[in-house]
Design an enzyme around this catalytic site. Structure first.
Site, PDB file in Angstrom:
ATOM      1  N   CYS A 248      -3.292   1.435   6.463  1.00 41.99           N
ATOM      2  CA  CYS A 248      -3.689   0.704   7.672  1.00 41.99           C
ATOM      3  C   CYS A 248      -4.371   1.616   8.676  1.00 41.99           C
ATOM      4  CB  CYS A 248      -2.459   0.058   8.283  1.00 41.99           C
ATOM      5  SG  CYS A 248      -1.132   1.243   8.587  1.00 41.99           S
TER       6      CYS A 248
ATOM      7  N   GLY B 164       2.120  -5.899   7.318  1.00 39.13           N
ATOM      8  CA  GLY B 164       1.201  -6.563   6.400  1.00 39.13           C
ATOM      9  C   GLY B 164      -0.026  -7.019   7.149  1.00 39.13           C
TER      10      GLY B 164
ATOM     11  N   ASN C 297       0.803  -1.232   0.000  1.00 36.40           N
ATOM     12  CA  ASN C 297       0.000   0.000   0.000  1.00 36.40           C
ATOM     13  C   ASN C 297       0.832   1.276   0.000  1.00 36.40           C
ATOM     14  OD1 ASN C 297       0.736  -0.635   2.656  1.00 36.40           O
ATOM     15  ND2 ASN C 297      -0.970   0.539   3.485  1.00 36.40           N
TER      16      ASN C 297
ATOM     17  N   GLU D 181       3.574  -5.161  12.343  1.00 37.70           N
ATOM     18  CA  GLU D 181       2.668  -4.012  12.142  1.00 37.70           C
ATOM     19  C   GLU D 181       1.546  -4.483  11.232  1.00 37.70           C
ATOM     20  OE1 GLU D 181       2.841  -1.182  13.569  1.00 37.70           O
ATOM     21  OE2 GLU D 181       4.884  -1.157  14.368  1.00 37.70           O
TER      22      GLU D 181
ATOM     23  N   GLU E 140       7.307   0.915  16.448  1.00 34.50           N
ATOM     24  CA  GLU E 140       8.407   1.493  15.680  1.00 34.50           C
ATOM     25  C   GLU E 140       8.462   2.987  15.984  1.00 34.50           C
ATOM     26  OE1 GLU E 140       6.949   0.156  11.771  1.00 34.50           O
ATOM     27  OE2 GLU E 140       8.509  -1.375  11.760  1.00 34.50           O
TER      28      GLU E 140
ATOM     29  N   THR F  23      -1.009 -13.100   7.643  1.00 32.22           N
ATOM     30  CA  THR F  23       0.382 -13.406   7.291  1.00 32.22           C
ATOM     31  C   THR F  23       1.265 -13.379   8.542  1.00 32.22           C
ATOM     32  OG1 THR F  23       0.056 -12.456   5.099  1.00 32.22           O
ATOM     33  CG2 THR F  23       2.325 -12.738   5.806  1.00 32.22           C
TER      34      THR F  23
END
Ligand code: NAD
Length: 489
Positions: free
Chosen positions: A289, A233, A157, A255, A470, A237
């Site tokens: 996101c 992602g 994205n 994340e 982060e 996953t």
């Protein structure tokens, strides 16, 4: 050959040990705004990933022994080189991802440049801890060292933006990296590799292998010589990565997705709130996101809000992403477009009202974009809280608006999803915004604004939205190994 194949295709190569190396097989990559194949991406597997990890291991002693200042200077040079080519990077990102050229020019590429500058600066300013124990005659202090080869896996994205948000802190701390961008958006990472030598990044410090998650991604995740994985992602996953890396006890930063609420109280300044909430719902086609997808509006202003919100959403122009007047570009893929559309159908089947966009308004596209993956900004009202549209991440230009009565009720409903990434609160009451912000299960809370970030502070999600944070200090801690040393004098 079809028309698409008869045109010269862009062919990418892996970047391993400072050299571009061809791969034995390739994947087609589509231009989302035309539906044509325009690029071929290496379909790397174990062998390519193994070579990249070896190059990264070989480069580690040299890179990790450089001073933070030397690494910082090289990173600043790389930032300058990307900035110098900003327009070419922006064009490439827009073509590869479907996002508007305006968004790529003003958000994606400037942020990629800033990521390198930010960590080039912050690495110079960390201090470690020290405590004294006079009665024992001891001092204790901590020292931090790079971990080794970092595996970095990023989504489609915000391709270069999110990849550099990992590469920059990893190499600033003295690690070497093997990065795997999304197979759907690999071009700007490949372009960045062309600048590394000129910036002074030694061969092997940054290696990029292209390919799918199942092949190249898993090879990286399962490799015993990669002690840490930073992943951005989907939650699904991340679960797979957690399982596959468990036998090696790897350090993970995850994340993940979101289902972000906006809570709008009746004392909100609607002249600010409405355009910002339209932006937070539909920016980058809703493929961020942090995008808002559940809007809770206090009952007294609900109908006025809906009317003004829909009118504002209808102003957003959907079309050719390379046209600078366009607000909404193409979605990433045909499959993703179908998935996003299916949510609108499900909402309708459940009795919700689609107020604008998909299935309601006509979508006129230029002749060259008829086969692109476009969808109008779509607003849905009267959706039940347990509907999949209110529970699952849609990740497209779709937002749901519902009414609420009390503060207590809206906090409970906003928290009633598995995710906890970002929330937005709109109110003129200072006491209330603090109260609500403290009680929301969300890694980030914005009040009376959206997407204003200070990179110094932690970024990340709670619950199914992630593990770890982060930011200046958080990324430093993730990408270094700490040791406590005690000296008796
Ligand atoms: P994805 O999980 O499908 O893929 C992300 C990356 O992981 C890709 O590079 C992919 O190839 C790789 N991958 C897939 N399977 C793998 C496996 N088994 N092993 C190793 N790697 C694998 O996600 P996506 O569809 O590319 O991105 C959209 C998702 O990302 C959304 O859920 C979105 O919310 C999330 N996202 C989160 C943030 C954040 O900061 N929290 C930011 C952007 C996007």
């Amino acid at each position: 050959p079809t028309m698409a194949h008869s045109k010269a295709l862009l062919v990418l190569e892996n970047f391993i040990g400072g050299k571009f190396v061809p791969c034995s097989s390739y994947i087609d990559s589509y231009n989302p705004s035309t539906g044509d194949v325009y690029c071929r991406v290496p379909d790397s597997g174990k062998e390519e990933v193994e070579a990249a990890i070896k190059a990264a291991k070989d480069a580690f002693p040299i890179w990790s022994s450089k001073s933070p200042l030397e690494r910082s200077q090289i990173m600043n040079k790389l930032a300058d080189l990307i900035e110098h080519d900003l327009e070419a990077f922006a064009q490439a990102e827009s073509k590869d991802q479907g996002k508007t050229i305006t968004f790529a020019r003003t958000v994606d590429i400037p942020r990629a440049v800033h990521n390198f500058r930010f960590f080039a600066s912050s690495i110079l300013h960390h201090v470690t801890e020290c405590t004294e124990m006079p009665a024992m005659g001891c001092v204790h202090y901590t020292s931090r060292a790079p971990v080794g080869v970092a595996g970095l896996i990023s989504p489609w994205n915000l391709p270069l933006y999110l990849l550099t948000w990992k590469i920059a802190p990893a190499i600033a701390c003295g690690n070497t990296v093997v990065a795997k961008p999304s197979e759907m958006t690999s071009v700007t990472a490949w372009m960045m590799c062309k600048l590394l030598e000129k910036a002074g990044v030694p061969p092997g410090v940054v290696n990029v292998v292209f390919g799918t998650g199942a092949k190249a991604g898993e090879a990286l995740v399962c490799h015993p010589d990669v002690p840490l994985i930073s992943f951005t992602g989907s939650t699904r996953t991340a679960q797979r990565i957690t399982e596959r890396s468990a036998p090696h006890c790897k350090r993970l930063s995850l994340e993940l997705g979101g289902k972000n609420p906006a809570i709008i109280f009746d004392d909100a300044d609607l002249s600010q709130c409405i355009p910002t909430t339209v932006r937070s719902s539909f920016a980058n086609q809703g493929e961020i996101c942090l995008c808002t997808s559940r809007i809770f509006v206090q009952r007294g202003i609900y109908s006025e809000f809906l009317k003004r919100f829909v009118a504002e959403a209808k102003k957003w122009k959907t079309g050719n992403p390379s046209d600078p007047t366009i607000d909404v570009g193409a979605l990433i893929s045909k499959e993703h477009l179908e998935k996003v559309r299916s949510y609108v159908k499900k909402a309708q089947a459940e009795g919700a009202r689609v107020l604008c966009g998909e299935g309601v308004d006509p979508l006129a596209l230029p002749p060259g974009n008829q086969k692109g993956y476009f969808m109008l900004p779509t607003v849905i009202a009267e959706v039940k809280d347990d509907s999949c549209c209110m529970q699952e991440e849609i990740f497209g230009p779709v937002t749901c608006v519902v009414a609420f009565d009390t503060e207590e009720e809206v906090i409970r409903r906003a928290n009633g999803v598995k995710y906890g990434l970002a929330a937005t609160v709109w109110s003129g009451n200072v006491g209330r915004v603090h109260r609500v912000a403290h009680r929301l299960q969300s890694g980030l809370v914005w009040t009376n604004c959206w997407l204003v970030r200070d990179l110094n502070l932690p970024f990340g999600g709670m619950k199914a939205s992630g593990i770890g944070r982060e930011g200046a200090k958080d990324s430093y801690e993730f990408f270094t190994e700490v040791k406590t040393i005690t000296i008796k004098h």
